[in-house]
Scaffold this motif. Structure first.
Motif, PDB file in Angstrom:
ATOM      1  N   GLN A 101       7.540  -5.390  14.969  1.00  0.00           N
ATOM      2  CA  GLN A 101       7.969  -4.748  13.730  1.00  0.00           C
ATOM      3  C   GLN A 101       6.838  -4.220  12.850  1.00  0.00           C
ATOM      4  O   GLN A 101       7.078  -3.806  11.728  1.00  0.00           O
ATOM      5  CB  GLN A 101       8.809  -5.736  12.920  1.00  0.00           C
ATOM      6  N   ARG A 102       5.617  -4.234  13.338  1.00  0.00           N
ATOM      7  CA  ARG A 102       4.480  -3.823  12.506  1.00  0.00           C
ATOM      8  C   ARG A 102       4.644  -2.394  12.003  1.00  0.00           C
ATOM      9  O   ARG A 102       4.929  -1.484  12.768  1.00  0.00           O
ATOM     10  CB  ARG A 102       3.182  -3.924  13.297  1.00  0.00           C
ATOM     11  N   GLN A 103       4.447  -2.211  10.691  1.00  0.00           N
ATOM     12  CA  GLN A 103       4.431  -0.888  10.077  1.00  0.00           C
ATOM     13  C   GLN A 103       3.070  -0.578   9.455  1.00  0.00           C
ATOM     14  O   GLN A 103       2.761   0.582   9.194  1.00  0.00           O
ATOM     15  CB  GLN A 103       5.520  -0.773   9.005  1.00  0.00           C
ATOM     16  N   VAL A 104       2.279  -1.622   9.200  1.00  0.00           N
ATOM     17  CA  VAL A 104       0.974  -1.453   8.565  1.00  0.00           C
ATOM     18  C   VAL A 104      -0.091  -1.994   9.518  1.00  0.00           C
ATOM     19  O   VAL A 104      -0.084  -3.176   9.855  1.00  0.00           O
ATOM     20  CB  VAL A 104       0.906  -2.201   7.216  1.00  0.00           C
ATOM     21  N   SER A 105      -0.995  -1.138   9.941  1.00  0.00           N
ATOM     22  CA  SER A 105      -2.020  -1.563  10.890  1.00  0.00           C
ATOM     23  C   SER A 105      -3.036  -2.484  10.225  1.00  0.00           C
ATOM     24  O   SER A 105      -3.239  -2.448   9.003  1.00  0.00           O
ATOM     25  CB  SER A 105      -2.742  -0.349  11.481  1.00  0.00           C
ATOM     26  N   GLU A 106      -3.691  -3.284  11.038  1.00  0.00           N
ATOM     27  CA  GLU A 106      -4.752  -4.150  10.538  1.00  0.00           C
ATOM     28  C   GLU A 106      -5.883  -3.307   9.943  1.00  0.00           C
ATOM     29  O   GLU A 106      -6.480  -3.684   8.939  1.00  0.00           O
ATOM     30  CB  GLU A 106      -5.267  -5.031  11.670  1.00  0.00           C
ATOM     31  N   ASP A 107      -6.136  -2.151  10.536  1.00  0.00           N
ATOM     32  CA  ASP A 107      -7.164  -1.252  10.005  1.00  0.00           C
ATOM     33  C   ASP A 107      -6.862  -0.835   8.570  1.00  0.00           C
ATOM     34  O   ASP A 107      -7.770  -0.745   7.736  1.00  0.00           O
ATOM     35  CB  ASP A 107      -7.307  -0.008  10.881  1.00  0.00           C
TER      36      ASP A 107
END
Length: 92
Positions: free
Chosen positions: A57-63
């Motif tokens: 469900q990730r929408q915001v990258s770690e970067d």
């Protein structure tokens, strides 16, 4: 906001890595903090929640999280992606 920082020693800004809206909301909090003389000097920890859901469900990258940390500047001493389901925080 001003009463939130009255006796604070640190500011912890959290967002859900499963929500772009949550991440974008950090800008409003940072604007509020910039209006408070005391808050402008407090150290900041940036915490992305729900890392257990990142694979699906990730929408915001770690970067993006690291970019936000750099945008906040040197007073942002920590950026971590965490979950409440496991002990994935390393104490430094």
């Amino acid at each position: 906001m001003h009463t939130y920082c009255k006796q604070a020693d640190c500011i912890v800004l959290c967002y859900s890595l499963t929500s772009n809206k949550s991440f974008e909301g950090l800008a409003e909090w940072l604007d509020e903090l910039s209006l408070d003389e005391r808050a402008k000097t407090l150290p900041v920890a940036l915490v992305a929640t729900k890392s257990d859901l990142a694979a699906e469900q990730r929408q915001v990258s770690e970067d993006f999280g690291y970019e936000k940390k750099n945008q906040i500047g040197p007073r942002c001493f920590l950026f971590r992606e965490v979950t409440t389901f496991t002990d994935d925080m390393e104490i430094i």
